[in-house]
Design a protein around this motif. Structure first.
Motif, PDB file in Angstrom:
ATOM      1  N   ARG A   6       3.372  30.773  45.104  1.00 55.86           N
ATOM      2  CA  ARG A   6       2.293  30.789  46.097  1.00 55.86           C
ATOM      3  C   ARG A   6       1.103  29.962  45.592  1.00 55.86           C
ATOM      4  NH1 ARG A   6       1.443  34.387  50.329  1.00 55.86           N
ATOM      5  NH2 ARG A   6       2.985  35.787  49.459  1.00 55.86           N
ATOM      6  N   LYS A   7       0.729  30.181  44.361  1.00 53.81           N
ATOM      7  CA  LYS A   7      -0.385  29.446  43.760  1.00 53.81           C
ATOM      8  C   LYS A   7      -0.044  27.957  43.646  1.00 53.81           C
ATOM      9  CE  LYS A   7      -3.317  29.658  39.660  1.00 53.81           C
ATOM     10  NZ  LYS A   7      -3.516  30.366  38.376  1.00 53.81           N
ATOM     11  N   PHE A   8       1.206  27.675  43.253  1.00 52.63           N
ATOM     12  CA  PHE A   8       1.640  26.285  43.132  1.00 52.63           C
ATOM     13  C   PHE A   8       1.625  25.582  44.485  1.00 52.63           C
ATOM     14  CE2 PHE A   8       5.060  23.111  43.211  1.00 52.63           C
ATOM     15  CZ  PHE A   8       4.617  22.260  42.204  1.00 52.63           C
ATOM     16  N   LEU A   9       2.030  26.284  45.531  1.00 54.05           N
ATOM     17  CA  LEU A   9       2.072  25.700  46.872  1.00 54.05           C
ATOM     18  C   LEU A   9       0.677  25.336  47.362  1.00 54.05           C
ATOM     19  CD1 LEU A   9       3.969  24.927  49.169  1.00 54.05           C
ATOM     20  CD2 LEU A   9       3.716  27.218  50.075  1.00 54.05           C
ATOM     21  N   SER A  10      -0.313  26.136  46.974  1.00 55.21           N
ATOM     22  CA  SER A  10      -1.676  25.867  47.453  1.00 55.21           C
ATOM     23  C   SER A  10      -2.420  24.848  46.593  1.00 55.21           C
ATOM     24  CB  SER A  10      -2.471  27.169  47.530  1.00 55.21           C
ATOM     25  OG  SER A  10      -2.627  27.714  46.240  1.00 55.21           O
ATOM     26  N   ALA A  11      -2.192  24.833  45.282  1.00 56.49           N
ATOM     27  CA  ALA A  11      -3.016  23.937  44.455  1.00 56.49           C
ATOM     28  C   ALA A  11      -2.303  23.411  43.223  1.00 56.49           C
ATOM     29  CB  ALA A  11      -4.285  24.674  44.023  1.00 56.49           C
ATOM     30  N   ILE A  78      24.346  24.713  34.024  1.00 58.90           N
ATOM     31  CA  ILE A  78      23.736  25.247  35.236  1.00 58.90           C
ATOM     32  C   ILE A  78      22.834  24.171  35.807  1.00 58.90           C
ATOM     33  CG2 ILE A  78      22.179  27.014  36.161  1.00 58.90           C
ATOM     34  CD1 ILE A  78      24.845  28.120  35.099  1.00 58.90           C
ATOM     35  N   ASP A  79      22.988  23.905  37.076  1.00 56.54           N
ATOM     36  CA  ASP A  79      22.097  22.994  37.804  1.00 56.54           C
ATOM     37  C   ASP A  79      21.949  23.568  39.209  1.00 56.54           C
ATOM     38  OD1 ASP A  79      20.553  20.960  38.776  1.00 56.54           O
ATOM     39  OD2 ASP A  79      22.029  19.378  38.462  1.00 56.54           O
ATOM     40  N   SER A  80      20.889  24.333  39.406  1.00 59.25           N
ATOM     41  CA  SER A  80      20.674  25.028  40.670  1.00 59.25           C
ATOM     42  C   SER A  80      19.376  24.548  41.297  1.00 59.25           C
ATOM     43  CB  SER A  80      20.604  26.534  40.413  1.00 59.25           C
ATOM     44  OG  SER A  80      20.417  27.236  41.603  1.00 59.25           O
ATOM     45  N   GLN A  81      19.426  24.321  42.580  1.00 55.11           N
ATOM     46  CA  GLN A  81      18.268  23.791  43.301  1.00 55.11           C
ATOM     47  C   GLN A  81      18.068  24.583  44.586  1.00 55.11           C
ATOM     48  OE1 GLN A  81      18.614  19.599  43.650  1.00 55.11           O
ATOM     49  NE2 GLN A  81      16.679  19.342  44.661  1.00 55.11           N
ATOM     50  N   TRP A  82      16.804  24.943  44.865  1.00 55.33           N
ATOM     51  CA  TRP A  82      16.456  25.709  46.051  1.00 55.33           C
ATOM     52  C   TRP A  82      15.195  25.139  46.673  1.00 55.33           C
ATOM     53  CZ3 TRP A  82      18.619  30.228  48.166  1.00 55.33           C
ATOM     54  CH2 TRP A  82      19.711  30.746  47.465  1.00 55.33           C
ATOM     55  N   VAL A  83      15.067  25.352  47.964  1.00 55.08           N
ATOM     56  CA  VAL A  83      13.827  25.047  48.670  1.00 55.08           C
ATOM     57  C   VAL A  83      13.263  26.387  49.135  1.00 55.08           C
ATOM     58  CG1 VAL A  83      12.798  23.929  50.674  1.00 55.08           C
ATOM     59  CG2 VAL A  83      14.599  22.765  49.392  1.00 55.08           C
ATOM     60  N   VAL A  84      12.006  26.648  48.739  1.00 57.37           N
ATOM     61  CA  VAL A  84      11.362  27.918  49.053  1.00 57.37           C
ATOM     62  C   VAL A  84      10.199  27.656  50.001  1.00 57.37           C
ATOM     63  CG1 VAL A  84      10.228  29.952  48.100  1.00 57.37           C
ATOM     64  CG2 VAL A  84      11.964  28.751  46.752  1.00 57.37           C
ATOM     65  N   ARG A  85      10.200  28.372  51.108  1.00 58.31           N
ATOM     66  CA  ARG A  85       9.104  28.275  52.075  1.00 58.31           C
ATOM     67  C   ARG A  85       8.214  29.502  51.933  1.00 58.31           C
ATOM     68  NH1 ARG A  85      13.760  26.592  53.681  1.00 58.31           N
ATOM     69  NH2 ARG A  85      14.019  24.554  54.606  1.00 58.31           N
ATOM     70  N   GLU A  86       7.031  29.452  52.458  1.00 59.46           N
ATOM     71  CA  GLU A  86       6.092  30.568  52.320  1.00 59.46           C
ATOM     72  C   GLU A  86       6.637  31.846  52.949  1.00 59.46           C
ATOM     73  OE1 GLU A  86       1.367  31.513  52.752  1.00 59.46           O
ATOM     74  OE2 GLU A  86       2.099  29.480  53.063  1.00 59.46           O
ATOM     75  N   ASP A  88       9.554  32.877  52.778  1.00 61.50           N
ATOM     76  CA  ASP A  88      10.531  33.458  51.861  1.00 61.50           C
ATOM     77  C   ASP A  88       9.888  34.391  50.839  1.00 61.50           C
ATOM     78  OD1 ASP A  88      12.591  32.002  53.077  1.00 61.50           O
ATOM     79  OD2 ASP A  88      12.260  30.278  51.758  1.00 61.50           O
ATOM     80  N   PHE A  89       8.575  34.291  50.638  1.00 55.96           N
ATOM     81  CA  PHE A  89       7.887  35.111  49.640  1.00 55.96           C
ATOM     82  C   PHE A  89       8.042  36.602  49.933  1.00 55.96           C
ATOM     83  CE2 PHE A  89       4.589  31.518  48.874  1.00 55.96           C
ATOM     84  CZ  PHE A  89       5.545  30.782  48.194  1.00 55.96           C
ATOM     85  N   THR A  90       8.075  36.979  51.186  1.00 56.60           N
ATOM     86  CA  THR A  90       8.167  38.388  51.564  1.00 56.60           C
ATOM     87  C   THR A  90       9.542  38.776  52.100  1.00 56.60           C
ATOM     88  OG1 THR A  90       7.271  37.836  53.741  1.00 56.60           O
ATOM     89  CG2 THR A  90       5.708  38.582  52.052  1.00 56.60           C
ATOM     90  N   ASP A  91      10.492  37.858  52.105  1.00 58.11           N
ATOM     91  CA  ASP A  91      11.844  38.131  52.596  1.00 58.11           C
ATOM     92  C   ASP A  91      12.624  38.911  51.539  1.00 58.11           C
ATOM     93  OD1 ASP A  91      14.340  38.190  53.726  1.00 58.11           O
ATOM     94  OD2 ASP A  91      14.549  36.005  53.924  1.00 58.11           O
ATOM     95  N   PRO A  97      15.242  35.686  42.477  1.00 58.20           N
ATOM     96  CA  PRO A  97      14.505  36.862  42.004  1.00 58.20           C
ATOM     97  C   PRO A  97      12.994  36.619  42.048  1.00 58.20           C
ATOM     98  CG  PRO A  97      15.506  35.706  40.167  1.00 58.20           C
ATOM     99  CD  PRO A  97      15.959  35.017  41.405  1.00 58.20           C
ATOM    100  N   MET A  98      12.385  37.034  43.139  1.00 59.10           N
ATOM    101  CA  MET A  98      10.972  36.769  43.383  1.00 59.10           C
ATOM    102  C   MET A  98      10.335  38.030  43.947  1.00 59.10           C
ATOM    103  SD  MET A  98       9.547  33.557  45.622  1.00 59.10           S
ATOM    104  CE  MET A  98      10.710  33.875  46.914  1.00 59.10           C
ATOM    105  N   ASP A  99       9.097  38.313  43.515  1.00 59.35           N
ATOM    106  CA  ASP A  99       8.415  39.476  44.064  1.00 59.35           C
ATOM    107  C   ASP A  99       7.730  39.108  45.379  1.00 59.35           C
ATOM    108  OD1 ASP A  99       6.036  38.169  43.420  1.00 59.35           O
ATOM    109  OD2 ASP A  99       5.532  39.499  41.768  1.00 59.35           O
ATOM    110  N   GLY A 100       7.130  40.067  46.024  1.00 59.11           N
ATOM    111  CA  GLY A 100       6.497  39.854  47.325  1.00 59.11           C
ATOM    112  C   GLY A 100       5.282  38.955  47.291  1.00 59.11           C
TER     113      GLY A 100
END
Length: 165
Positions: A6-11, A78-86, A88-91, A97-100
């Motif tokens: 979340r912090k990385f996405l904003s700044a 291991i070579d794993s890649q994901w795209v995370v949208r905002e 997804d933070f609460t999904d 493995p991510m918290d809310g």
């Protein structure tokens, strides 16, 4: 290692690359162990409204062959890649493995990926014949396995052999 998406996405400064070491020696991967620390690299790249995360690692596992009981040492990449949208933070069903709050546990992600990569049945080679039921040696090294295959190990099973003829 924890990474605040979340912090990385904003700044955050994009791309962000972090190299780290994880000790997984206490983890059990279907009877196999990771005896050496795992060197890993984590990359986060901010895109428009989303974060692309990538995890790369190489782990050396050790265990015993399920057929012949010889020691086995294999390397897994291991070579794993994901795209995370905002959103997804609460999904709760999101697979990383991510918290809310959008904090990603990269160590748990690595553990998860290794659990998926390491086979449940570890073999020294795909063509391993296993152990001879008569002498207990590896089937490649003994000569009595032809006789063992012609005679059932249990006399009560001889009726099944006659059904094959």
């Amino acid at each position: 290692m924890l990474f605040d998406l979340r912090k990385f996405l904003s700044a955050g400064i994009s791309p962000t690359v972090r190299e780290f070491t994880v000790d997984l020696s206490q983890q059990d991967f279907f009877g196999a162990k990771v005896s050496e620390p795992v060197e890993a690299a984590f990359t986060a790249n901010r895109l428009e409204g989303e974060v692309e995360v990538r995890l790369e690692a190489t782990a050396t596992i050790s265990g015993v062959c399920a057929r012949c009981l010889d020691p086995v040492t294999q390397e897994y990449k291991i070579d794993s890649q994901w795209v995370v949208r905002e959103r997804d933070f609460t999904d709760e069903d999101f697979e990383l493995p991510m918290d809310g709050n959008g904090v990603l546990d990269v160590d748990a992600w690595l553990n998860q990926e290794l659990s998926l990569e390491i086979p449940q049945v570890l073999l020294c080679s795909a063509d391993c014949l296993g152990l001879c039921p008569v002498c207990g040696k590896k089937r490649q090294d003994c000569t009595c396995h032809e006789a063992a295959e012609s005679t059932p190990a249990d006399a009560r099973l001889s009726i099944l052999k006659s059904l094959l003829n």
